[in-house]
Design a protein around this motif. Structure first.
Motif, short mmCIF file in Angstrom:
data_model
loop_
_atom_site.label_atom_id
_atom_site.label_comp_id
_atom_site.label_asym_id
_atom_site.label_seq_id
_atom_site.Cartn_x
_atom_site.Cartn_y
_atom_site.Cartn_z
N ARG A 49 0.83 -1.21 0.00
CA ARG A 49 0.00 0.00 0.00
C ARG A 49 0.86 1.26 0.00
N CYS A 50 2.00 1.19 0.67
CA CYS A 50 2.91 2.34 0.76
C CYS A 50 3.89 2.39 -0.40
N GLY A 51 3.89 1.35 -1.25
CA GLY A 51 4.83 1.32 -2.37
C GLY A 51 6.27 1.16 -1.93
N LEU A 52 6.48 0.36 -0.90
CA LEU A 52 7.82 0.19 -0.34
C LEU A 52 8.25 -1.27 -0.46
N THR A 53 9.49 -1.48 -0.84
CA THR A 53 10.03 -2.84 -0.90
C THR A 53 10.55 -3.24 0.48
N ARG A 54 10.83 -4.53 0.64
CA ARG A 54 11.41 -4.99 1.92
C ARG A 54 12.75 -4.32 2.17
N ALA A 55 13.57 -4.20 1.12
CA ALA A 55 14.87 -3.56 1.27
C ALA A 55 14.70 -2.08 1.65
N GLY A 56 13.74 -1.42 1.03
CA GLY A 56 13.47 -0.03 1.37
C GLY A 56 13.01 0.11 2.81
N HIS A 57 12.17 -0.81 3.24
CA HIS A 57 11.71 -0.80 4.62
C HIS A 57 12.88 -0.98 5.58
N ARG A 58 13.75 -1.94 5.30
CA ARG A 58 14.90 -2.19 6.18
C ARG A 58 15.83 -0.97 6.21
N ALA A 59 16.02 -0.32 5.07
CA ALA A 59 16.87 0.88 5.04
C ALA A 59 16.30 1.97 5.94
N LEU A 60 15.00 2.20 5.83
CA LEU A 60 14.36 3.20 6.70
C LEU A 60 14.44 2.79 8.16
N TYR A 61 14.22 1.52 8.42
CA TYR A 61 14.26 1.01 9.78
C TYR A 61 15.63 1.25 10.42
N PHE A 62 16.70 0.86 9.73
CA PHE A 62 18.03 1.03 10.31
C PHE A 62 18.40 2.51 10.43
N ALA A 63 17.97 3.33 9.48
CA ALA A 63 18.24 4.76 9.57
C ALA A 63 17.59 5.36 10.81
N ARG A 64 16.41 4.89 11.15
CA ARG A 64 15.74 5.41 12.35
C ARG A 64 16.35 4.83 13.63
N ARG A 65 16.66 3.56 13.62
CA ARG A 65 17.21 2.92 14.82
C ARG A 65 18.61 3.41 15.17
N HIS A 66 19.33 3.89 14.17
CA HIS A 66 20.72 4.30 14.38
C HIS A 66 20.94 5.73 13.87
N PRO A 67 20.50 6.72 14.64
CA PRO A 67 20.70 8.11 14.21
C PRO A 67 22.18 8.38 13.94
N GLY A 68 22.44 9.09 12.86
CA GLY A 68 23.83 9.38 12.49
C GLY A 68 24.50 8.23 11.76
N LEU A 69 23.71 7.31 11.26
CA LEU A 69 24.23 6.16 10.53
C LEU A 69 24.86 6.61 9.22
N GLY A 70 26.06 6.13 8.97
CA GLY A 70 26.74 6.44 7.72
C GLY A 70 26.26 5.53 6.60
N VAL A 71 26.42 5.99 5.36
CA VAL A 71 26.01 5.20 4.21
C VAL A 71 26.75 3.86 4.20
#
Length: 170
Positions: A49-71
């Motif tokens: 419904r959100c147009g998000l892939t599993r990989a996209g979801h995981r990327a957003l998840y880790f970015a939120r869980r780890h503020p200041g995360l480097g690429v």
């Protein structure tokens, strides 16, 4: 000691002496596969419904869980090639879900962070995951949850485990 408690202890002792047998390990692998499938299915409708892939979801998840995360750290956590990560991040940035900015100290390092839209989308997906995991935690009990967390942490390669916060939970 109650009869029920003694029976659980005796049953637990039998499990401990057998947990490294091939059949028990195979059952553990099977349980991991099926649990992962069911956990992923719990959010499939929301992701679609959100147009998000599993990989996209995981990327957003880790970015939120780890503020200041480097690429580069995100690449390691996701296990993606540089090209696939670049493609994924471009999609998330174009959708206004994530930004990449130079680090304040070392401007060569690029840090990822969620936008307000990324936070809102992740909140929707995370709610379904929390419901499913919370239900399983309640059914298993506190001791089982601690053991589960210890096993999962032990399955993670040390190079990735170092990227996780030491939350004191085994």
């Amino acid at each position: 000691m109650s009869r029920n408690h003694a029976a659980r202890e005796q049953q637990g002792a039998g499990i401990h002496s057998l947990f490294l047998r091939e059949e028990a390990l195979d059952q553990g692998v099977e349980l991991l596969y099926l649990a992962e499938r069911c956990f992923a299915e719990a959010i499939e409708d929301t992701l679609a419904r959100c147009g998000l892939t599993r990989a996209g979801h995981r990327a957003l998840y880790f970015a939120r869980r780890h503020p200041g995360l480097g690429v580069s750290q995100l690449k390691a956590l996701l296990g993606l090639s540089k090209a696939n990560l670049a493609r994924l991040m471009r999609q998330l940035i174009e959708r206004g879900l994530m930004t990449v900015d130079p680090a304040p100290v070392d401007r060569r390092q690029r840090l990822v962070r969620l936008t307000a839209a990324g936070e809102a989308l992740l909140d929707e997906v995370a709610a379904a995951q929390r419901r499913r995991l919370g239900q399983a935690y309640r059914m298993a009990g506190a001791d089982a949850v601690a053991g589960y967390r210890a096993v999962l942490r032990s399955l993670i390669e040390p190079r990735l485990r170092r990227l996780l916060p030491d939350d004191g939970a085994a």
